[in-house]
Design a protein around this motif. Sequence first.
Motif, short mmCIF file in Angstrom:
data_model
loop_
_atom_site.label_atom_id
_atom_site.label_comp_id
_atom_site.label_asym_id
_atom_site.label_seq_id
_atom_site.Cartn_x
_atom_site.Cartn_y
_atom_site.Cartn_z
N ASP A 173 0.80 -1.08 0.05
CA ASP A 173 0.07 0.03 0.01
C ASP A 173 0.82 1.35 0.08
OD1 ASP A 173 -2.14 -1.43 -0.18
OD2 ASP A 173 -2.48 -1.69 2.26
N LEU A 174 0.53 2.04 -0.85
CA LEU A 174 1.45 3.45 -1.07
C LEU A 174 0.69 4.56 -0.54
CD1 LEU A 174 2.90 2.60 -4.55
CD2 LEU A 174 4.03 2.26 -2.49
N THR A 175 1.12 5.25 0.33
CA THR A 175 0.20 6.30 0.75
C THR A 175 0.54 7.84 0.34
OG1 THR A 175 1.47 6.39 2.93
CG2 THR A 175 -0.51 5.04 2.81
N SER A 176 1.81 7.85 -0.22
CA SER A 176 2.29 9.08 -0.69
C SER A 176 3.27 9.12 -1.86
CB SER A 176 3.01 9.92 0.30
OG SER A 176 4.45 9.33 0.75
N LEU A 177 3.32 10.13 -2.45
CA LEU A 177 4.37 10.23 -3.59
C LEU A 177 5.90 9.57 -3.34
CD1 LEU A 177 4.64 11.06 -6.66
CD2 LEU A 177 5.45 13.29 -5.72
N ALA A 178 6.25 9.97 -2.04
CA ALA A 178 7.48 9.52 -1.59
C ALA A 178 7.70 7.99 -1.46
CB ALA A 178 7.79 10.16 -0.44
N ASP A 179 6.52 7.37 -0.83
CA ASP A 179 6.31 6.09 -0.76
C ASP A 179 6.38 5.50 -2.30
OD1 ASP A 179 6.23 6.15 1.83
OD2 ASP A 179 4.09 5.93 1.84
N MET A 180 5.63 6.00 -3.33
CA MET A 180 5.77 5.42 -4.70
C MET A 180 7.03 5.36 -5.20
SD MET A 180 3.43 6.44 -7.68
CE MET A 180 4.30 7.99 -8.31
N ILE A 181 7.84 6.58 -5.32
CA ILE A 181 9.08 6.68 -5.73
C ILE A 181 10.03 5.73 -4.91
CG2 ILE A 181 11.13 8.10 -5.74
CD1 ILE A 181 9.09 10.57 -6.25
N SER A 182 9.96 5.70 -3.65
CA SER A 182 10.82 4.77 -2.95
C SER A 182 10.61 3.21 -3.45
CB SER A 182 10.76 4.79 -1.47
OG SER A 182 11.39 3.55 -0.71
N SER A 183 9.43 2.75 -3.54
CA SER A 183 9.01 1.57 -4.09
C SER A 183 9.37 1.24 -5.48
CB SER A 183 7.44 1.28 -3.88
OG SER A 183 7.20 -0.03 -4.14
N LEU A 184 9.12 2.20 -6.25
CA LEU A 184 9.47 2.17 -7.70
C LEU A 184 11.15 1.90 -7.92
CD1 LEU A 184 8.29 1.90 -10.65
CD2 LEU A 184 8.59 4.53 -10.52
N GLY A 185 11.76 2.76 -7.09
CA GLY A 185 13.29 2.70 -6.93
C GLY A 185 13.76 1.30 -6.69
N THR A 186 13.17 0.87 -5.38
CA THR A 186 13.55 -0.54 -4.95
C THR A 186 13.36 -1.70 -6.01
OG1 THR A 186 13.26 -0.07 -2.68
CG2 THR A 186 13.23 -2.33 -3.21
N THR A 187 12.09 -1.52 -6.71
CA THR A 187 11.74 -2.40 -7.70
C THR A 187 12.74 -2.41 -8.79
OG1 THR A 187 9.50 -2.26 -7.04
CG2 THR A 187 9.81 -3.29 -9.04
#
Length: 99
Positions: free
Chosen positions: A55-69
């Motif tokens: 679950d992504l709650t913010s833009l920062a979470d999305m960027i972090s998850s995308l970078g990790t992936t």
Amino acid sequence: MIIIGWLVYKNGEVFLLNLFNGNVELAKSVNKILLVGYYLTNIGYAVITIAYWQDLTSLADMISSLGTTLGRIILLLAVLHYNNIFWLKQLTKTKIQNQ
């Protein structure tokens, strides 16, 4: 990732021709198999990532998850790439020594 696969496919043919002593058919066949493997790895990783997406709650979470992936898939593909090069080189060395 599509562009990277195509670039490696085009430029890898020269390497494979060298490994297979100019055998064009063999080099093209192996190159196509490697390209299919590359795309299947990307598609499989994308499907697994989507299935277990957090679950992504913010833009920062999305960027972090995308970078990790993206980091994981790039590292996986790099390991597979160098593994393929290593084994192709070993197979051609063995073939040359047996001649």
